[in-house]
Write a protein that holds these residues in place. Structure first.
Motif: not given
Length: 166
Positions: A7-21, A60-66, A101-106
């Motif tokens: 049910d979750l999704s995340a954005n590519t570096p270009q801002g396009h939403s990708v569903s984990m489905a 493999v899904l990479g999520f860059p974090c600063n 923190g409060p902005g944690t990616n879902p």
């Protein structure tokens, strides 16, 4: 059967939403990454795993974090290019995200809830890894210092349909 991960999704570096489905039926390795970390050479090992097993159902899904020592200061586009040029990364990367923190990616909020760490669910550093089975169930969490090759046996078992004993 419903599964929260799908049910979750995340954005590519270009801002396009990708569903984990989109990864339904695949073994998924989620990693919070950084291009300027002492553990950054793990990109090569992650890419090797991806190349070796992607045709058998691994992604493999990479999520860059600063959030850890400002070790991912690059823009999304520069980060993606750096990963490709320096480490040959072809596995999917997502936009820079927060894992605590409060902005944690879902995606990370869900994975931390399902697989707490040794000292609580908080992610301690870059390259924390979460292994998810082909049914979208989080199976195991690995510390940042666990090298990708150390996970290979477990991935092989999951792809081969063998039960993983944790």
């Amino acid at each position: 059967m419903a599964n929260e991960f799908y049910d979750l999704s995340a954005n590519t570096p270009q801002g396009h939403s990708v569903s984990m489905a989109d990864y339904r039926g695949k073994v998924v390795l989620v990693v919070n990454t950084a291009t300027q970390c002492g553990l950054t050479p793990q990109f090569a090992g992650l890419e090797k795993l991806y190349q070796e097993y992607k045709d058998q159902g691994l992604v493999v899904l990479g999520f860059p974090c600063n959030q850890f020592g400002s070790q991912e200061p690059l823009t999304n586009e520069a980060m993606e290019q750096t990963c490709l040029v320096n480490y040959g990364v072809t596995f999917p990367l997502f936009e820079k995200t927060e894992v605590n923190g409060p902005g944690t990616n879902p995606v990370f909020r869900y994975l931390k809830k399902k697989l707490g760490g040794l000292f609580g669910s908080r992610i301690k550093w870059n390259f924390t890894k979460f292994l998810i089975d082909a049914n979208g169930r989080p199976v195991k969490r690995y510390s940042p210092v666990t090298k990708p090759e150390a996970i290979e046996g477990e991935i092989r078992r999951m792809l081969g349909g063998e039960r993983v004993h944790i």
